[in-house]
Design an enzyme around this catalytic site. Sequence first.
Site, short mmCIF file in Angstrom:
data_model
loop_
_atom_site.label_atom_id
_atom_site.label_comp_id
_atom_site.label_asym_id
_atom_site.label_seq_id
_atom_site.Cartn_x
_atom_site.Cartn_y
_atom_site.Cartn_z
N ASP A 126 47.06 35.40 41.95
CA ASP A 126 45.60 35.30 42.68
C ASP A 126 45.70 34.59 44.03
OD1 ASP A 126 42.94 35.39 43.09
OD2 ASP A 126 42.39 34.65 41.13
C1 BGC Z 1 39.59 35.61 43.25
C2 BGC Z 1 40.30 36.98 43.04
C3 BGC Z 1 40.03 38.01 44.28
C4 BGC Z 1 40.92 37.11 45.42
C5 BGC Z 1 40.66 37.99 46.77
C6 BGC Z 1 40.25 34.98 44.66
O1 BGC Z 1 39.73 33.75 44.87
O2 BGC Z 1 39.81 34.91 42.08
O3 BGC Z 1 39.39 37.73 41.98
O4 BGC Z 1 40.55 39.19 44.10
O5 BGC Z 1 40.35 36.05 45.58
O6 BGC Z 1 39.49 38.02 47.19
#
Ligand code: BGC
Length: 758
Positions: free
Chosen positions: A268
Amino acid sequence: MKNAVSLLCAAAACSFLWLSCAPKQNVELYLDQDVDLEARVEDALSRMSVEEKVAIIHAQSKFSSAGVPRLGIPELWCTDGPHGIRPEVKWDEWDQAGWTNDSIVAFPALTCLAATWNEDMSLLYGRSIGEEARYREKDVLLGPGVNIYRTPLGGRNFEYMGEDPFLAGQLVVPYIPGVQEQGVATCVKHYCLNNEETHRHTVNVDLSDRALYEIYLPAFKKACQEGGSWSIMASYNLYRGEHVCHNDRLLNQVLKGEWGYDGAVISDWGGCHDTDQAIHNGLDLEYGTGTDGLATGTKNEYDNYHLAHPYLQKIRSGEVGTDELDDKARRVLRLIMRTAMRDGKPAGNKCSEQHYQAARRIGDEGIVLLKNNANTLPLNVKGGKILVVGENAVKMMTVGGGSSSLKVQKEISPLDAIRARAAQDGTEVVWARGYVGDVTGSYNGVTTGQDLSEERSAEELIAEAVALAGESDAVIFVGGLNKAKHQDCEGRDRKSMELPYGQDAVVEALAAVGTPLSVVMVSGNAVAMPWVEKVPAILQAWYIGSEAGECIADVVFGDVNPSGRLPFSFPVALSDSPAHQEGMSFPNNNDCFYGEGIFVGYRWFENKGIDVLFPFGHGLSYTTFEYSDASISAKSIKSVQEAVGADVESEKKARKSSTLTVKVSVKNTGDRAGAEVVQLYIQDVEASVERPVKELKGFKKVFLEPGQSKTVSFEINEDMLRFFDDQRHAWVSEKGEFNAIVAASAADIMATLPFSLK
Ligand code: BGC
């Protein structure tokens, strides 16, 4: 854009080229689609230098990572999901890039998809969003999300598929091939135990293995094994002291070991914290470390990623070898070849009429009729006057809420759709604000353009609504939550289960008027409803996206007969909920033990005998259904355990003969077409461990014309009777008595059919 990116990437890759071997050159090979994927991956790997391998396992911008330009291996471009394709952002910033051709269709939030209880809707969803991703030239769609709904305060519950592992697992699987047949990978998220937003980077989750395997892992496992997701996103939180992005147990042992996963683990964004752990503990592709790739003033901040120069230095110094690197590069190459490098990909399309129709079908099927006394709905006030009350009748809901925020081509509000539909009957519609909620309307540079400012006091707004209600033939209150901080929003959990912005007072005041009142809840979470007895009709309408208003109007006017069912229980009060018992705290900044174990959602409420507001699986219709002739094909099944491990044929034979069939006839006894969701639960009557009262093991949605009957059947096998034994680290079935329970919701049992396992 991609060409510009390729040049940059080529420059970046060149800067690594001073080390090691002379790689072979052969571009043509990669264009040959007939060559077996693994052979192509191995061939590419054999031609790459260590620097090139390192270059493909970390980001080069907010949402892309490098390919190998020298070998014609393209970059990989990711995009959020899961409800629509995110607007383009700047190279190193979250702010939108300001493109004018990146608006899209917003599909219903995944809670709504789960509420359809219809796998066909999941495939339709996957195909439609996959086509939009393809058209926008994305390779990896960051979604769908299948974290289990643990508490009604969870800020991201709206992005997930509810509280039951079986339901979430069944609904996530078809979405995946739908997307991937476009040459776009899904990235199932957030693996796993990401059940809190407030301290999502620091909460250290621990739980019994039984709860992990029975509740929190199954939907991910199905997404990987049955859905075949080409990538998976490791979550922010810690599990037993290690961040999940580099967690030996969850990534190496469970995902890649027990499940044999061959896809890529993507961190993530900003979830990777340690080079050594990232090297050894199963992370393949690092994204988002640091919020601004150029902020440190370094030439290229991405070189400082854990899986960039720090990793390279460890290899050069001999501190680590290259086995792990090869494994990571192999997985990333596989991902690139399955997507960016796939030949003959479809062109995709976006904002097509078919996509709007898909969004509407899914939304129509996901809306849940929670309550409908005296046939308050559908509305029958032709030529009269309808009062619509509430900010959520006009507020755009696709902007905000975190990474799932979108820039839509269009979003039809409930008020506009209700007004347009009412006009067909010569019915007048007036709107009253009722309350002031969130008047902001922007996220990362995307603005709704709505002016929701309001000068009047709460009392004045209620007085206006009440006066208009007295002059109307029907009142529809459209309220609930929104995508502002501490509502349904990433990074922030809700602070309480109560409706915000004084809405309870508005509903109470409207109910007191006596004009038939319907409440339409726009939310991705359960809310407390202290006024439930005073309101004759309630619809749970989720976040439906571009077609939100149309779907709500379809159901309110009866053009669509509601057939959604709740994918999670609505408790009466937060204190009833399993994650909020004495001795347990939420949110947690440090250690968080899931004391409720496997007793999540209805499993908890039923075992404790706690009444809920609306049970799991609940949902009404404008027609009625009658169940009859429930039967089970035999009184017992023979365990196959003795045959397991014998020769394949004997095991197959044993399994085949060890199956029961449950049948039940369902008739539409009303005067309009409708759909019923027949649910199958299994109850273990006596076990050596504590088991839930019952667990969902099957469901079928049947569409019936007035007067029509259909027979629904389910197969029961031994696998469906098992629990996870922590001590033996194995799925175990125990001989004894069971019940097959046919039900219309967790609380509405139609037939109980006993059988035994011998
Ligand atoms: C989120 C993800 C997301 C990623 C990219 C993160 O903060 O938890 O779900 O895909 O950011 O935007």
